[in-house]
Design an enzyme around this catalytic site. Sequence first.
Site, PDB file in Angstrom:
ATOM      1  N   CYS A 127       0.927  -1.211  -0.072  1.00  0.00           N
ATOM      2  CA  CYS A 127       0.047  -0.171  -0.021  1.00  0.00           C
ATOM      3  C   CYS A 127       0.825   1.266   0.045  1.00  0.00           C
ATOM      4  CB  CYS A 127      -0.796  -0.102   1.319  1.00  0.00           C
ATOM      5  SG  CYS A 127      -2.008   1.413   1.429  1.00  0.00           S
ATOM      6  N   CYS A 169      -4.695   6.105  -4.494  1.00  0.00           N
ATOM      7  CA  CYS A 169      -4.044   4.752  -4.152  1.00  0.00           C
ATOM      8  C   CYS A 169      -2.898   4.977  -4.568  1.00  0.00           C
ATOM      9  CB  CYS A 169      -4.809   3.602  -4.970  1.00  0.00           C
ATOM     10  SG  CYS A 169      -4.044   1.939  -4.992  1.00  0.00           S
TER      11      CYS A 169
HETATM   12  N1  LIG Z   1      -6.353  -2.476  -2.077  1.00  0.00           N
HETATM   13  C1  LIG Z   1      -5.075  -2.651  -2.391  1.00  0.00           C
HETATM   14  C2  LIG Z   1      -4.189  -2.480  -1.566  1.00  0.00           C
HETATM   15  C3  LIG Z   1      -4.215  -0.971  -1.003  1.00  0.00           C
HETATM   16  C4  LIG Z   1      -3.577  -0.141  -1.972  1.00  0.00           C
HETATM   17  C5  LIG Z   1      -3.360   1.475  -1.183  1.00  0.00           C
HETATM   18  N2  LIG Z   1      -4.608   2.129  -0.995  1.00  0.00           N
HETATM   19  C6  LIG Z   1      -2.096   2.246  -1.941  1.00  0.00           C
HETATM   20  O1  LIG Z   1      -2.173   3.418  -1.510  1.00  0.00           O
HETATM   21  O2  LIG Z   1      -1.502   1.638  -2.559  1.00  0.00           O
HETATM   22  C7  LIG Z   1      -4.904  -4.354  -2.985  1.00  0.00           C
HETATM   23  O3  LIG Z   1      -5.664  -5.154  -2.659  1.00  0.00           O
HETATM   24  O4  LIG Z   1      -3.852  -4.486  -3.463  1.00  0.00           O
END
Ligand SMILES: N[C@@H](CCC[C@H](N)C(=O)O)C(=O)O
Length: 288
Positions: free
Chosen positions: A87, A225
Site C-alpha cells: 500500500c 491509491c
Molecule cells: N487495495 C489494494 C491495497 C491497498 C493499496 C493502497 N490504497 C495504496 O495506496 O497503494 C490491494 O488490494 O492491492
Amino acid sequence: MEFSKGHGTENDFVILPDPDARLDLDAPRIAALCDRRRGLGADGLLRVARAGALVAAGVLDALPEGTAADDWFMDYRNADGSIAEMCGNGVRVFAHYLTAHGLENRSEFVVGSRAGGKPVVVHESGPVVGEVTVDMGVVRTLGESTATLDGRVYPGLGIDVGNPHLACVDPHLTDTALAALDLSAPGFDPGFFPHGVNIEFLTPISSGVVHMRVHERGVGETRSCGTGTVAAAAAALRFDGATDGAVRVQIPGGAVQVCIENGRAWLRGPSVLVATGTIDDDWWSAQA
Ligand SMILES: N[C@@H](CCC[C@H](N)C(=O)O)C(=O)O
C-alpha cells in the site's frame, strides 16, 4: 487498545500499534473496524509490528526480501479484511506515524511489507503533517487487458507494483469527464487477474500531470491509491512512448509525485495523522 487514524491523500487508515504481533486480526474484526458506521471507518488497516514478531506469531511464513527481523513491518489489510501485498499511501502514513510517535528516530529507514522492504525518506514529520518518499521498487508490466465500465470497454495495462493493477489511459478523457464516471463496479478479466485487481482510469499526461480515479480491490472506490498512482504513471508514460519520467498524479484526495527511472519507481506525497484514541476492549472482543 490504542489506535491512531491517518490518511495519505485521503486514502485513510486505522493504525494499530502491536510491536509483538499479539493481536488476532481476523477478517470479520477488521471489516467491522473499517466499517464507517459500525466501526471507526477506514479504507484499510495498518498493524505496526516488528517483522520478526510477525514471523514468530505465524502471520508471515518468512521475512520478505529486503526486510530484517528488527524492521517495522506494515501488516496491511483492506477494509473487507483481505490481505494485500503493498500500500503506497499506507507506507507513507506508516513511516510518518513511526517517526512522529518516537518509534523510529532516523529519517531514512526500511519499512517491511509483503512485497519486500521499502526504503523511505521522511522529509517532514510533524505531529499532524508529514511528507515521505518511498522507493517503490521495480514496476513490472504484465501485459494488456481491459476494464469495463457502464458497458464501455477501456483498454489498459496490467502492472505489478507488489500488488496488481490495471491502469487504463483514455485519450478521450478530460478531468471533468473522469469525475463523472461511475466507478462503483468496474469489470475486469478474472483469467488475467486471478487474485483480483485495483483498476485505475486516467487521462494522458498533459504538462506533466495525469488525473486519475481508482477502484481498489477489497475496498471499492477510494480517493487515492499510492501503488495505483505508480501504475498510472507507468501506463501514462508508456502511452507517450516513454519508460522513464516524472509524473504528478492528481487524485480526488490530492496529488502525489511519481518518478520512474530504469524500471524503478519513487513515490513522494503527504501524510496526515488525524487522531489517536482507544478502542473499547469489549467492542473488540465482541467482533471475534
Ligand atoms: N487495495 C489494494 C491495497 C491497498 C493499496 C493502497 N490504497 C495504496 O495506496 O497503494 C490491494 O488490494 O492491492
